[in-house]
Write a protein that holds these residues in place. Sequence first.
Motif, PDB file in Angstrom:
ATOM      1  N   ALA A  85      40.288  18.883  14.501  1.00  0.00           N
ATOM      2  CA  ALA A  85      38.854  18.995  13.520  1.00  0.00           C
ATOM      3  C   ALA A  85      39.133  17.801  12.601  1.00  0.00           C
ATOM      4  CB  ALA A  85      38.643  20.661  12.947  1.00  0.00           C
ATOM      5  N   LEU A  86      40.171  17.840  11.939  1.00  0.00           N
ATOM      6  CA  LEU A  86      40.376  16.854  10.888  1.00  0.00           C
ATOM      7  C   LEU A  86      40.249  15.600  11.219  1.00  0.00           C
ATOM      8  CD1 LEU A  86      41.041  17.031   7.893  1.00  0.00           C
ATOM      9  CD2 LEU A  86      43.575  16.674   8.481  1.00  0.00           C
ATOM     10  N   ALA A  87      40.847  15.159  12.620  1.00  0.00           N
ATOM     11  CA  ALA A  87      40.737  14.016  13.043  1.00  0.00           C
ATOM     12  C   ALA A  87      39.355  13.665  13.297  1.00  0.00           C
ATOM     13  CB  ALA A  87      41.541  13.998  14.232  1.00  0.00           C
ATOM     14  N   GLY A  88      38.464  14.537  13.403  1.00  0.00           N
ATOM     15  CA  GLY A  88      37.050  14.489  13.796  1.00  0.00           C
ATOM     16  C   GLY A  88      36.173  14.376  12.589  1.00  0.00           C
ATOM     17  N   GLY A  89      36.780  14.529  11.493  1.00  0.00           N
ATOM     18  CA  GLY A  89      35.856  14.492  10.247  1.00  0.00           C
ATOM     19  C   GLY A  89      35.138  16.020   9.862  1.00  0.00           C
ATOM     20  N   VAL A  90      35.779  16.948  10.548  1.00  0.00           N
ATOM     21  CA  VAL A  90      35.328  18.241  10.069  1.00  0.00           C
ATOM     22  C   VAL A  90      36.478  18.822   9.070  1.00  0.00           C
ATOM     23  CG1 VAL A  90      34.992  20.440  10.906  1.00  0.00           C
ATOM     24  CG2 VAL A  90      34.622  18.485  12.673  1.00  0.00           C
ATOM     25  N   THR A  91      35.763  19.337   7.982  1.00  0.00           N
ATOM     26  CA  THR A  91      36.552  19.708   6.728  1.00  0.00           C
ATOM     27  C   THR A  91      36.721  21.269   6.541  1.00  0.00           C
ATOM     28  OG1 THR A  91      34.800  19.048   5.221  1.00  0.00           O
ATOM     29  CG2 THR A  91      36.509  17.415   5.383  1.00  0.00           C
ATOM     30  N   SER A  92      35.593  21.981   7.123  1.00  0.00           N
ATOM     31  CA  SER A  92      35.423  23.321   7.147  1.00  0.00           C
ATOM     32  C   SER A  92      35.137  23.816   8.510  1.00  0.00           C
ATOM     33  CB  SER A  92      34.522  23.707   5.831  1.00  0.00           C
ATOM     34  OG  SER A  92      34.928  23.386   4.698  1.00  0.00           O
ATOM     35  N   VAL A  93      35.718  25.113   8.806  1.00  0.00           N
ATOM     36  CA  VAL A  93      35.224  25.806  10.029  1.00  0.00           C
ATOM     37  C   VAL A  93      35.135  27.257   9.614  1.00  0.00           C
ATOM     38  CG1 VAL A  93      36.550  24.212  11.672  1.00  0.00           C
ATOM     39  CG2 VAL A  93      37.731  26.347  10.802  1.00  0.00           C
ATOM     40  N   VAL A  94      34.092  28.068  10.578  1.00  0.00           N
ATOM     41  CA  VAL A  94      34.043  29.098  10.570  1.00  0.00           C
ATOM     42  C   VAL A  94      34.483  29.627  11.886  1.00  0.00           C
ATOM     43  CG1 VAL A  94      32.514  31.203  10.335  1.00  0.00           C
ATOM     44  CG2 VAL A  94      32.260  29.357   8.979  1.00  0.00           C
ATOM     45  N   ASP A  95      35.438  30.533  12.285  1.00  0.00           N
ATOM     46  CA  ASP A  95      35.905  31.061  13.168  1.00  0.00           C
ATOM     47  C   ASP A  95      35.521  32.214  14.130  1.00  0.00           C
ATOM     48  OD1 ASP A  95      38.229  30.408  15.311  1.00  0.00           O
ATOM     49  OD2 ASP A  95      38.897  32.571  14.852  1.00  0.00           O
ATOM     50  N   MET A  96      35.392  32.302  15.230  1.00  0.00           N
ATOM     51  CA  MET A  96      34.756  33.402  15.987  1.00  0.00           C
ATOM     52  C   MET A  96      35.541  34.615  16.118  1.00  0.00           C
ATOM     53  SD  MET A  96      31.553  32.434  16.219  1.00  0.00           S
ATOM     54  CE  MET A  96      31.681  31.686  14.852  1.00  0.00           C
ATOM     55  N   PRO A  97      34.976  35.823  16.352  1.00  0.00           N
ATOM     56  CA  PRO A  97      35.890  37.179  16.396  1.00  0.00           C
ATOM     57  C   PRO A  97      36.538  37.316  17.533  1.00  0.00           C
ATOM     58  CG  PRO A  97      33.596  37.565  16.185  1.00  0.00           C
ATOM     59  CD  PRO A  97      33.522  36.201  16.249  1.00  0.00           C
ATOM     60  N   ASN A  98      36.302  36.712  18.774  1.00  0.00           N
ATOM     61  CA  ASN A  98      36.709  37.264  19.972  1.00  0.00           C
ATOM     62  C   ASN A  98      37.927  36.799  20.475  1.00  0.00           C
ATOM     63  OD1 ASN A  98      35.260  34.697  20.177  1.00  0.00           O
ATOM     64  ND2 ASN A  98      34.584  34.850  22.179  1.00  0.00           N
ATOM     65  N   ARG A 118      48.585  29.927   6.460  1.00  0.00           N
ATOM     66  CA  ARG A 118      49.911  29.554   6.703  1.00  0.00           C
ATOM     67  C   ARG A 118      49.369  28.075   7.417  1.00  0.00           C
ATOM     68  NH1 ARG A 118      52.801  32.645  11.176  1.00  0.00           N
ATOM     69  NH2 ARG A 118      51.591  31.589  12.282  1.00  0.00           N
ATOM     70  N   ASP A 119      48.757  27.993   8.367  1.00  0.00           N
ATOM     71  CA  ASP A 119      48.448  27.019   9.522  1.00  0.00           C
ATOM     72  C   ASP A 119      47.555  26.038   9.457  1.00  0.00           C
ATOM     73  OD1 ASP A 119      50.865  27.910  10.589  1.00  0.00           O
ATOM     74  OD2 ASP A 119      49.925  29.183  12.103  1.00  0.00           O
ATOM     75  N   SER A 120      46.292  26.189   8.792  1.00  0.00           N
ATOM     76  CA  SER A 120      45.197  25.584   8.925  1.00  0.00           C
ATOM     77  C   SER A 120      45.171  24.368   8.155  1.00  0.00           C
ATOM     78  CB  SER A 120      43.650  26.187   8.490  1.00  0.00           C
ATOM     79  OG  SER A 120      42.793  25.552   8.984  1.00  0.00           O
ATOM     80  N   ALA A 121      44.736  23.106   8.589  1.00  0.00           N
ATOM     81  CA  ALA A 121      44.495  21.895   8.103  1.00  0.00           C
ATOM     82  C   ALA A 121      43.085  21.700   7.100  1.00  0.00           C
ATOM     83  CB  ALA A 121      44.810  20.711   9.167  1.00  0.00           C
ATOM     84  N   VAL A 122      42.259  22.714   7.853  1.00  0.00           N
ATOM     85  CA  VAL A 122      40.875  22.463   7.254  1.00  0.00           C
ATOM     86  C   VAL A 122      40.413  23.781   6.503  1.00  0.00           C
ATOM     87  CG1 VAL A 122      40.099  20.700   8.856  1.00  0.00           C
ATOM     88  CG2 VAL A 122      39.875  23.118   9.384  1.00  0.00           C
ATOM     89  N   ASN A 123      39.610  23.920   5.766  1.00  0.00           N
ATOM     90  CA  ASN A 123      39.207  24.999   5.105  1.00  0.00           C
ATOM     91  C   ASN A 123      38.521  25.957   5.961  1.00  0.00           C
ATOM     92  OD1 ASN A 123      39.483  23.809   2.294  1.00  0.00           O
ATOM     93  ND2 ASN A 123      37.542  22.439   3.087  1.00  0.00           N
ATOM     94  N   TYR A 124      38.695  27.192   5.948  1.00  0.00           N
ATOM     95  CA  TYR A 124      38.467  28.404   7.069  1.00  0.00           C
ATOM     96  C   TYR A 124      37.526  29.485   6.282  1.00  0.00           C
ATOM     97  CZ  TYR A 124      42.715  30.064   4.455  1.00  0.00           C
ATOM     98  OH  TYR A 124      43.505  30.143   3.504  1.00  0.00           O
ATOM     99  N   GLY A 125      36.868  30.013   7.288  1.00  0.00           N
ATOM    100  CA  GLY A 125      36.105  31.371   7.082  1.00  0.00           C
ATOM    101  C   GLY A 125      36.252  31.866   8.552  1.00  0.00           C
TER     102      GLY A 125
END
Length: 445
Positions: A85-98, A118-125
């Motif tokens: 994601a970071l390599a593509g210019g994405v700085t924040s993600v929202v991850d799905m529950p499945n 612990r592991d994410s290189a981008v902001n997360y929700g």
Amino acid sequence: MKTLIHNATIVNEGRMFVGSVAIDGERIVEVSEKSEYLDCSEYSEIVEAEGLLLLPGVIDTHVHFRDGGQSENPAGTFRSESRAALAGGVTSVVDMPNTVPQTTTLEALEAKEALARRDSAVNYGFMLGATNDNIADLLALDPTRYAAIKLFLGSSTGNMLVNRGEQLDLLFRESRKLIVAHCEQEEVIQANLHNLKLECQGTDRETAALHPQIRNTEACFLSTYHAIERARRYGTRLHVAHLSTATELSLLSNFDLDRKHITAEVTPNHLWFDDRDYAELGNLIKCNPAIKSNDDRLALWAALEDGLIDTIATDHAPHPLEAKRRRYFDAPSGIPSIQHSLQMMLEPAIGNKELLTMVVQKMSHNPALLFGIEGRGFIRPGYKADLVLVRPGVEETVTRESLLYKCGWSPLEGQTFHTRIERVWVNGCDTSASTPAAQPLAFYR
């Protein structure tokens, strides 16, 4: 540390202008159109950006990073997919529950937050997933703890189908949170699947070209119609995920975003591919809902430009290549796409101000506004310095060696883009020079 990004072409809030952005710590402190008057001596780093595009970092509100903490061999992890994601210019993600386990409880949410921390290189929700049995529990949770409620009205990877009418009524009537719906009518899909399996027995017709016949326009339209009807009945905030057909567009309105309670998303894949591509790419572009006709693809583009569609998100969904090589009926659905989503959207937009500003609106501004993400999605003083610097006019070809996904493949291999993601900042941290400083997203509603 103070950084100045100097003389970039800034694309932000419907405008393009040459200017500079000053960063102090993790925040933007100044946006200037008068670069020649800035005192550059106070900055510890000056990034000369003449001829480059400076955009707010992409906020991708629909990703499947696959990492729930208990799967022995997930198709992706926060470590691998966030770096793609970071390599593509994405700085924040929202991850799905499945995921495994499914993110349907507060305990599962907290466990996934610990993984990302612990592991994410981008902001997360994260989204919490609705089931036939947990609606009352979801409604009791603090709505600022998570991004939205994910509702599967058609079965997909990690089946979380919700099909009890009384539970759906409860959710739509009482939810204080945005509901993000995967809309496909399960009964239509199963009938189509049954009939085509019978027709394909003893023939060579079993190919991925069947996918848009099984998950067809009728399945999408009926499900979206019923979801929107419920939302209108109860005044629910509903976001229809990954639109794939022209017919669904008749159910939407193109008011300004702040006047809508029913909104919609499209993926770059549904804007890039159409059913002619199954002949070459087969199961590599098998996804739910299915990629459909070129007429559908063109209608989705027009709706994006007209304002009927509000956000662009990838539905990034990796699977091992060996699984995708199975016979069509046994191959999983999902496409890894987050590493090149911004380049996919920029490809037709370079040199076109209206398209460029629209891409930024749908990939950065509107996701922040719609999901109530605090202090991100815009290039504004006081906002977190999540920024991406893009070099237009250069060729970059997707190769297997360049991919950062754990699954190691992409249907875009061999595609040449005419932009390059030059540098990315996450919370003011230049990710080309140091370890990313990712943070949890804060939601204000």
